[in-house]
Design a protein around this motif. Structure first.
Motif, PDB file in Angstrom:
ATOM      1  N   TYR A  82      -1.824  20.138  -2.085  1.00 23.31           N
ATOM      2  CA  TYR A  82      -3.013  19.502  -1.500  1.00 23.31           C
ATOM      3  C   TYR A  82      -3.786  20.451  -1.118  1.00 23.31           C
ATOM      4  N   GLY A  83      -3.703  21.535  -0.594  1.00 22.97           N
ATOM      5  CA  GLY A  83      -4.488  22.725  -0.163  1.00 22.97           C
ATOM      6  C   GLY A  83      -5.012  23.299  -1.239  1.00 22.97           C
ATOM      7  N   GLN A  84      -4.126  23.325  -2.340  1.00 25.93           N
ATOM      8  CA  GLN A  84      -4.986  24.184  -3.494  1.00 25.93           C
ATOM      9  C   GLN A  84      -5.937  23.233  -3.992  1.00 25.93           C
ATOM     10  N   HIS A  85      -5.580  22.113  -4.218  1.00 24.10           N
ATOM     11  CA  HIS A  85      -6.702  21.025  -4.558  1.00 24.10           C
ATOM     12  C   HIS A  85      -7.690  20.830  -3.998  1.00 24.10           C
ATOM     13  N   LEU A  86      -7.507  20.826  -2.595  1.00 24.36           N
ATOM     14  CA  LEU A  86      -8.742  20.933  -1.792  1.00 24.36           C
ATOM     15  C   LEU A  86      -9.661  21.912  -1.975  1.00 24.36           C
ATOM     16  N   MET A  87      -9.206  23.252  -2.071  1.00 30.32           N
ATOM     17  CA  MET A  87      -9.835  24.274  -2.414  1.00 30.32           C
ATOM     18  C   MET A  87     -10.592  24.289  -3.824  1.00 30.32           C
ATOM     19  N   ALA A  88      -9.895  23.937  -4.802  1.00 27.89           N
ATOM     20  CA  ALA A  88     -10.404  24.042  -5.914  1.00 27.89           C
ATOM     21  C   ALA A  88     -11.639  22.950  -6.248  1.00 27.89           C
ATOM     22  N   ALA A  89     -11.185  21.610  -5.674  1.00 23.95           N
ATOM     23  CA  ALA A  89     -12.048  20.782  -5.995  1.00 23.95           C
ATOM     24  C   ALA A  89     -13.519  20.871  -5.093  1.00 23.95           C
ATOM     25  N   GLY A  90     -13.270  21.488  -3.769  1.00 20.76           N
ATOM     26  CA  GLY A  90     -14.237  22.028  -2.971  1.00 20.76           C
ATOM     27  C   GLY A  90     -15.189  22.932  -3.534  1.00 20.76           C
ATOM     28  N   ARG A  91     -14.695  23.815  -4.324  1.00 23.48           N
ATOM     29  CA  ARG A  91     -15.372  24.944  -5.128  1.00 23.48           C
ATOM     30  C   ARG A  91     -16.046  24.379  -6.011  1.00 23.48           C
ATOM     31  N   PHE A  92     -15.477  23.337  -6.852  1.00 27.23           N
ATOM     32  CA  PHE A  92     -16.447  22.677  -8.017  1.00 27.23           C
ATOM     33  C   PHE A  92     -17.221  21.881  -7.480  1.00 27.23           C
ATOM     34  N   GLY A  93     -17.336  21.070  -6.486  1.00 27.43           N
ATOM     35  CA  GLY A  93     -18.337  20.446  -5.694  1.00 27.43           C
ATOM     36  C   GLY A  93     -19.556  21.360  -5.428  1.00 27.43           C
ATOM     37  N   MET A 101       0.921  -1.171  -0.117  1.00 26.39           N
ATOM     38  CA  MET A 101      -0.146  -0.039  -0.159  1.00 26.39           C
ATOM     39  C   MET A 101       0.943   1.300   0.107  1.00 26.39           C
ATOM     40  N   LYS A 102       0.602   2.316  -0.707  1.00 27.18           N
ATOM     41  CA  LYS A 102       1.119   3.664  -0.971  1.00 27.18           C
ATOM     42  C   LYS A 102       1.254   4.050   0.571  1.00 27.18           C
ATOM     43  N   ALA A 103       2.346   4.936   0.715  1.00 27.69           N
ATOM     44  CA  ALA A 103       2.448   5.670   1.902  1.00 27.69           C
ATOM     45  C   ALA A 103       1.210   6.787   1.874  1.00 27.69           C
ATOM     46  N   LEU A 104       0.852   7.081   3.149  1.00 28.05           N
ATOM     47  CA  LEU A 104      -0.265   7.925   3.072  1.00 28.05           C
ATOM     48  C   LEU A 104      -0.206   9.394   2.587  1.00 28.05           C
ATOM     49  N   THR A 105       1.400   9.656   2.820  1.00 30.74           N
ATOM     50  CA  THR A 105       1.672  11.268   2.054  1.00 30.74           C
ATOM     51  C   THR A 105       1.577  11.063   0.656  1.00 30.74           C
ATOM     52  N   VAL A 106       2.032   9.889   0.209  1.00 32.51           N
ATOM     53  CA  VAL A 106       1.716   9.821  -1.364  1.00 32.51           C
ATOM     54  C   VAL A 106       0.349   9.770  -1.885  1.00 32.51           C
ATOM     55  N   LEU A 107      -0.778   9.025  -1.132  1.00 32.39           N
ATOM     56  CA  LEU A 107      -1.988   8.885  -1.591  1.00 32.39           C
ATOM     57  C   LEU A 107      -2.638  10.396  -1.568  1.00 32.39           C
ATOM     58  N   PHE A 108      -2.089  11.245  -0.424  1.00 35.29           N
ATOM     59  CA  PHE A 108      -2.569  12.528  -0.478  1.00 35.29           C
ATOM     60  C   PHE A 108      -1.898  13.699  -1.452  1.00 35.29           C
ATOM     61  N   SER A 109      -1.146  13.448  -2.162  1.00 33.80           N
ATOM     62  CA  SER A 109      -0.174  14.276  -2.954  1.00 33.80           C
ATOM     63  C   SER A 109       0.166  13.909  -4.274  1.00 33.80           C
ATOM     64  N   GLU A 110      -0.296  12.944  -4.684  1.00 31.34           N
ATOM     65  CA  GLU A 110       0.227  12.397  -5.935  1.00 31.34           C
ATOM     66  C   GLU A 110      -0.740  12.975  -6.980  1.00 31.34           C
ATOM     67  N   HIS A 111      -2.056  12.855  -6.944  1.00 26.56           N
ATOM     68  CA  HIS A 111      -2.874  13.684  -7.982  1.00 26.56           C
ATOM     69  C   HIS A 111      -2.678  15.047  -7.790  1.00 26.56           C
ATOM     70  N   PRO A 112      -2.755  15.867  -6.660  1.00 24.59           N
ATOM     71  CA  PRO A 112      -2.521  17.313  -6.667  1.00 24.59           C
ATOM     72  C   PRO A 112      -1.491  17.656  -7.504  1.00 24.59           C
ATOM     73  N   GLN A 113      -0.294  16.912  -7.244  1.00 24.16           N
ATOM     74  CA  GLN A 113       1.069  17.281  -8.010  1.00 24.16           C
ATOM     75  C   GLN A 113       1.026  17.091  -9.651  1.00 24.16           C
ATOM     76  N   SER A 114       0.073  15.876  -9.879  1.00 23.28           N
ATOM     77  CA  SER A 114      -0.037  15.495 -11.206  1.00 23.28           C
ATOM     78  C   SER A 114      -0.834  16.813 -11.972  1.00 23.28           C
ATOM     79  N   VAL A 115      -1.714  17.672 -11.269  1.00 22.31           N
ATOM     80  CA  VAL A 115      -2.254  18.871 -11.903  1.00 22.31           C
ATOM     81  C   VAL A 115      -1.628  20.143 -11.644  1.00 22.31           C
ATOM     82  N   GLY A 116      -0.570  19.990 -10.925  1.00 22.91           N
ATOM     83  CA  GLY A 116       0.444  21.375 -10.587  1.00 22.91           C
ATOM     84  C   GLY A 116      -0.369  22.101  -9.407  1.00 22.91           C
ATOM     85  N   GLU A 117      -0.697  21.131  -8.545  1.00 22.23           N
ATOM     86  CA  GLU A 117      -1.315  22.085  -7.461  1.00 22.23           C
ATOM     87  C   GLU A 117      -0.717  21.214  -5.907  1.00 22.23           C
TER      88      GLU A 117
END
Length: 79
Positions: free
Chosen positions: A19-30, A1-17
């Motif tokens: 974790y906090g930036q991704h949380l806010m952007a995805a939350g606004r979209f929601g 299983m991937k380390a917890l930090t990787v699970l929370f950072s892999e996708h946001p990094q892939s879109v140039g954000e």
């Protein structure tokens, strides 16, 4: 299983954000999607209300989500 930090950072990094930036952007979209859903449901019952609001909201979301990131390569996005 991937380390917890990787699970929370892999996708946001892939879109140039971060974790906090991704949380806010995805939350606004929601929130925007929920708002669009409510508008569409109200329009379903009262067809004379929000005649174009739901489709306009979805178009704006699409522009922000897809075109902001893929403007140069996406055929639907205006340069």
């Amino acid at each position: 299983m991937k380390a917890l930090t990787v699970l929370f950072s892999e996708h946001p990094q892939s879109v140039g954000e971060t974790y906090g930036q991704h949380l806010m952007a995805a939350g606004r979209f929601g929130v925007m999607l929920l708002s669009a859903a409510v508008v569409c449901l109200v329009h379903a019952v009262f067809p004379f209300l929000f005649e174009k609001t739901g489709s306009r909201m979805i178009t704006q979301l699409y522009q922000k989500m897809v075109c902001a990131r893929q403007r140069e390569t996406h055929p639907d996005c205006v340069k």
